[in-house]
Write an enzyme that holds these catalytic residues in place. Structure first.
Site, PDB file in Angstrom:
ATOM      1  N   LEU A  75      39.218  39.773  33.898  1.00 16.31           N
ATOM      2  CA  LEU A  75      39.745  38.581  33.236  1.00 16.31           C
ATOM      3  C   LEU A  75      40.938  38.932  32.356  1.00 16.31           C
ATOM      4  O   LEU A  75      41.046  40.042  31.831  1.00 16.31           O
ATOM      5  CB  LEU A  75      38.661  37.906  32.391  1.00 16.31           C
ATOM      6  CG  LEU A  75      38.067  38.639  31.187  1.00 16.31           C
ATOM      7  CD1 LEU A  75      38.939  38.522  29.954  1.00 16.31           C
ATOM      8  CD2 LEU A  75      36.700  38.078  30.894  1.00 16.31           C
ATOM      9  N   GLU A  90      35.601  44.365  34.809  1.00 20.87           N
ATOM     10  CA  GLU A  90      36.001  42.989  34.493  1.00 20.87           C
ATOM     11  C   GLU A  90      37.505  42.844  34.714  1.00 20.87           C
ATOM     12  O   GLU A  90      38.263  43.715  34.348  1.00 20.87           O
ATOM     13  CB  GLU A  90      35.637  42.752  33.016  1.00 20.87           C
ATOM     14  CG  GLU A  90      35.981  41.396  32.510  1.00 20.87           C
ATOM     15  CD  GLU A  90      35.396  40.320  33.380  1.00 20.87           C
ATOM     16  OE1 GLU A  90      34.170  40.214  33.457  1.00 20.87           O
ATOM     17  OE2 GLU A  90      36.183  39.579  34.008  1.00 20.87           O
ATOM     18  N   ASN A  94      44.847  47.727  36.785  1.00 22.37           N
ATOM     19  CA  ASN A  94      45.586  47.529  35.532  1.00 22.37           C
ATOM     20  C   ASN A  94      46.866  48.357  35.503  1.00 22.37           C
ATOM     21  O   ASN A  94      47.925  47.878  35.094  1.00 22.37           O
ATOM     22  CB  ASN A  94      44.710  47.902  34.331  1.00 22.37           C
ATOM     23  CG  ASN A  94      43.971  46.696  33.782  1.00 22.37           C
ATOM     24  OD1 ASN A  94      43.987  45.632  34.390  1.00 22.37           O
ATOM     25  ND2 ASN A  94      43.323  46.846  32.659  1.00 22.37           N
ATOM     26  N   LEU A 127      56.366  39.827  37.470  1.00 20.95           N
ATOM     27  CA  LEU A 127      57.739  40.277  37.692  1.00 20.95           C
ATOM     28  C   LEU A 127      58.614  39.951  36.484  1.00 20.95           C
ATOM     29  O   LEU A 127      59.817  40.127  36.544  1.00 20.95           O
ATOM     30  CB  LEU A 127      58.329  39.584  38.925  1.00 20.95           C
ATOM     31  CG  LEU A 127      57.779  39.976  40.296  1.00 20.95           C
ATOM     32  CD1 LEU A 127      58.531  39.240  41.394  1.00 20.95           C
ATOM     33  CD2 LEU A 127      57.884  41.478  40.527  1.00 20.95           C
ATOM     34  N   CYS A 164      44.596  46.202  26.825  1.00 29.97           N
ATOM     35  CA  CYS A 164      44.234  46.819  28.105  1.00 29.97           C
ATOM     36  C   CYS A 164      45.313  47.710  28.713  1.00 29.97           C
ATOM     37  O   CYS A 164      45.095  48.906  28.877  1.00 29.97           O
ATOM     38  CB  CYS A 164      43.843  45.725  29.092  1.00 29.97           C
ATOM     39  SG  CYS A 164      42.585  44.649  28.414  1.00 29.97           S
ATOM     40  N   ARG A 201      46.799  43.021  19.296  1.00 30.19           N
ATOM     41  CA  ARG A 201      46.668  44.457  19.588  1.00 30.19           C
ATOM     42  C   ARG A 201      47.832  44.954  20.453  1.00 30.19           C
ATOM     43  O   ARG A 201      48.136  44.367  21.476  1.00 30.19           O
ATOM     44  CB  ARG A 201      45.325  44.740  20.263  1.00 30.19           C
ATOM     45  CG  ARG A 201      44.182  44.777  19.260  1.00 30.19           C
ATOM     46  CD  ARG A 201      42.857  44.958  19.921  1.00 30.19           C
ATOM     47  NE  ARG A 201      42.442  43.759  20.642  1.00 30.19           N
ATOM     48  CZ  ARG A 201      41.333  43.676  21.361  1.00 30.19           C
ATOM     49  NH1 ARG A 201      40.550  44.712  21.476  1.00 30.19           N
ATOM     50  NH2 ARG A 201      41.016  42.554  21.963  1.00 30.19           N
TER      51      ARG A 201
HETATM   52  C1  UGA Z   1      45.065  42.473  31.640  1.00 32.08           C
HETATM   53  C2  UGA Z   1      44.904  42.183  33.143  1.00 32.08           C
HETATM   54  O1  UGA Z   1      45.863  41.206  33.556  1.00 32.08           O
HETATM   55  C3  UGA Z   1      43.486  41.699  33.461  1.00 32.08           C
HETATM   56  O2  UGA Z   1      43.338  41.540  34.872  1.00 32.08           O
HETATM   57  C4  UGA Z   1      42.485  42.732  32.947  1.00 32.08           C
HETATM   58  O3  UGA Z   1      41.148  42.327  33.174  1.00 32.08           O
HETATM   59  C5  UGA Z   1      42.694  42.923  31.463  1.00 32.08           C
HETATM   60  O4  UGA Z   1      44.039  43.380  31.232  1.00 32.08           O
HETATM   61  C6  UGA Z   1      41.680  43.928  30.967  1.00 32.08           C
HETATM   62  O5  UGA Z   1      41.712  45.084  31.406  1.00 32.08           O
HETATM   63  O6  UGA Z   1      40.761  43.541  30.220  1.00 32.08           O
HETATM   64  P1  UGA Z   1      45.585  40.968  29.491  1.00 32.08           P
HETATM   65  O7  UGA Z   1      45.818  42.257  28.767  1.00 32.08           O
HETATM   66  O8  UGA Z   1      44.722  39.941  28.865  1.00 32.08           O
HETATM   67  O9  UGA Z   1      44.944  41.249  30.953  1.00 32.08           O
HETATM   68  O10 UGA Z   1      46.996  40.268  29.700  1.00 32.08           O
HETATM   69  P2  UGA Z   1      48.100  40.127  30.837  1.00 32.08           P
HETATM   70  O11 UGA Z   1      48.316  38.705  31.087  1.00 32.08           O
HETATM   71  O12 UGA Z   1      47.851  40.998  31.993  1.00 32.08           O
HETATM   72  O13 UGA Z   1      49.382  40.669  30.048  1.00 32.08           O
HETATM   73  C7  UGA Z   1      49.474  42.016  29.593  1.00 32.08           C
HETATM   74  C8  UGA Z   1      50.842  42.263  29.000  1.00 32.08           C
HETATM   75  O14 UGA Z   1      51.827  42.293  30.038  1.00 32.08           O
HETATM   76  C9  UGA Z   1      51.310  41.199  28.020  1.00 32.08           C
HETATM   77  O15 UGA Z   1      51.941  41.809  26.921  1.00 32.08           O
HETATM   78  C10 UGA Z   1      52.311  40.380  28.815  1.00 32.08           C
HETATM   79  O16 UGA Z   1      53.265  39.735  28.024  1.00 32.08           O
HETATM   80  C11 UGA Z   1      52.916  41.456  29.686  1.00 32.08           C
HETATM   81  N1  UGA Z   1      53.541  40.922  30.925  1.00 32.08           N
HETATM   82  C12 UGA Z   1      52.787  40.298  31.855  1.00 32.08           C
HETATM   83  C13 UGA Z   1      54.908  41.079  31.113  1.00 32.08           C
HETATM   84  O17 UGA Z   1      55.633  41.660  30.277  1.00 32.08           O
HETATM   85  N2  UGA Z   1      55.473  40.601  32.270  1.00 32.08           N
HETATM   86  C14 UGA Z   1      54.743  39.974  33.225  1.00 32.08           C
HETATM   87  O18 UGA Z   1      55.323  39.565  34.248  1.00 32.08           O
HETATM   88  C15 UGA Z   1      53.369  39.817  33.012  1.00 32.08           C
END
Ligand code: UGA
Length: 436
Positions: A153, A151, A208, A250, A260, A327
């Site tokens: 998402l 997945e 990921n 970025l 995740c 989390r």
């Molecule tokens: C992430 C992946 O983006 C999904 O594609 C994947 O399906 C999911 O894990 C999973 O394995 O279930 P998610 O953890 O919901 O999704 O959130 P993200 O939007 O990816 O953000 C993850 C973390 O990275 C957050 O703490 C966010 O603030 C941080 N982040 C994201 C940054 O610090 N900088 C960025 O440019 C983007």
């Protein structure tokens, strides 16, 4: 197609609801009777945009059912999707006990040939084991095959990401399994990449961990920017025009959190070590992230003699905006440090307060105190220091003048680079952010 889904967390529930939306006959299984009752009423146990609308629509349409009776759900299903959690073990490996429990239940109940599809993120090779495990415990004389269907998402955009996924990855070991999965996904009208099972499992971790690496790389460069007098926002902008790099992920900040990236980076590091290989890039990413999470606190510690008795405004608690999930949120590490240092914390989060209260109940905590407020301005009122941990719109909307006029000492540590340093300075706010 008759589909059963095991687990009603982000992965299972959203998949089940979207399959129902595509007119498959879906039954979602969860062990929690109360949760099942609530979902039957079209109420989602998680906050996710558009999810409740689809639950209610498909409940009414008759394509979506919820039950605790797994036997009923599994016995004559064409496909059973497993979407239960694979939390992190103390050594960083993935805990597969929920997958094992469901596999055993499937083995003991299926009465016709069926395809078991693992959606949960599992270490490479797990699907082979799941298939063997089910075969070992099969009660009826039926054929069960296992396929991998990771997945992709993201929380906050789960429904959109599922209905508009960039691709569907299916990992199978037979033509029949491949054909069945393609049929299930046909109504979604999305690109399907069909590979062998182990490759599908690896694609999930590789994606990921690549994104996590991208973030840690930007955080590392941001820290260097501070030392050499460059601005990470400009650097990221300049990089984003290169299509080989891309514009997304970025954003430097307070480090990645969530259920995740932290778990999947550690799990891949652990898997590699099990095979006698050191995945140096991913290990570095994990280290950079741990340090990044407390970077602002460390900076603030250098600036203050003590936090004891200070009013600390904490804006944003969830690991990112658009979710109520805490989390692995960087706010948790920082709240622990602030409270241990004797701060009186006033926290605001538009969606995460309820979950935060379970971790940090209101009142005296450690050496400090914990309070929650219903709007960010109340948190700022008379505060001696402010930390920003989540990029919620209502937090971004605070103006430099509002920081200045509300806080006792206008001192702001921003882990999301939400404000313009020049404007903050002009308004008389002492402002620290990441990489600028
Ligand atoms: C992430 C992946 O983006 C999904 O594609 C994947 O399906 C999911 O894990 C999973 O394995 O279930 P998610 O953890 O919901 O999704 O959130 P993200 O939007 O990816 O953000 C993850 C973390 O990275 C957050 O703490 C966010 O603030 C941080 N982040 C994201 C940054 O610090 N900088 C960025 O440019 C983007």
């Amino acid at each position: 197609m008759k589909i059963a889904v095991a687990g009603t967390g982000y992965v299972g529930l959203v998949a089940g609801v979207c399959f129902a939306e595509m007119d498959h006959d879906v039954t979602c299984v969860d062990v929690d009777e109360k949760k099942v009752e609530v979902m039957r009423q079209g109420i989602s146990p998680i906050y996710e945009e558009g999810l409740e609308e689809l639950m209610q629509k498909n409940n009414a349409k008759g394509t979506l059912h919820f039950t605790t009776d797994y036997k009923e759900a599994y016995k004559d299903a064409d496909a059973i999707f497993i979407g239960v959690g694979t939390p992190e073990m103390p050594d960083g490996s993935a805990n597969l006990s929920y997958i094992a429990t469901v596999s055993r239940q499937i083995a003991e109940t299926v009465e016709k040939d069926c395809l078991v599809v693992v959606k949960s993120t599992v270490p490479v090779g797990t699907n082979d084991k799941v298939e063997q495990f089910i075969k070992d415990f099969l009660v009826h004389d039926v054929k069960v095959e296992v396929a991998s269907n990771p997945e992709f998402l993201a929380q906050g955009t789960a429904v959109y990401d599922t209905l508009h996924a960039a691709r569907i990855i299916i990992g199978t070991e037979s033509r029949e399994a491949e054909a069945l999965l393609k049929k299930i996904y046909e109504p979604f009208n999305l690109p399907i990449v069909s590979v062998k099972r182990r490759s599908a499992e690896m694609i999930k971790y590789a994606c990921n961990d690549f994104l996590a690496l991208k973030i840690s790389y930007m955080n590392d460069i941001a820290n260097l920017c501070e030392l050499v007098g460059a601005d990470i926002t400009d650097v990221a902008k300049g990089m984003s025009y290169d299509e080989r790099i891309g514009a997304r992920f970025l954003n430097a900040g307070i480090g990645f959190g969530g259920s995740c990236f932290p778990k999947d980076t550690k799990a891949l590091k652990h898997l590699a070590r099990e095979y006698g290989y050191q995945l140096k890039t991913v290990e570095a990413c994990v280290d950079v992230n741990s340090a990044q999470k407390v970077r602002l606190f460390e900076k603030a510690k250098e600036r203050m003699i003590s936090f004891s008795g200070l009013k600390a405004a904490v804006l944003g608690l969830t690991f990112k905006a658009g979710t109520d999930d805490l989390r692995e949120a960087p706010s948790i590490d920082n709240l622990k440090l602030l409270l241990a240092a004797g701060a009186d914390v006033y926290a605001y989060d538009p969606k995460g307060e309820e979950r935060a209260r379970q971790l940090f109940p209101e009142g005296k905590l450690e050496q400090g105190t914990m309070s929650y407020v219903s709007d960010p301005y109340k948190a700022l009122e008379g505060a001696n220091i402010c930390f920003v941990f989540t990029e919620w719109g209502e937090i971004k909307a605070i103006t430099p003048e509002q920081f200045k006029s509300r806080m006792h000492t206008p001192l702001v540590y921003d882990g999301r680079n939400l404000y313009d340093p020049k404007q903050m300075k002009e308004a008389g706010v002492e402002y620290y952010s990441i990489g600028r």
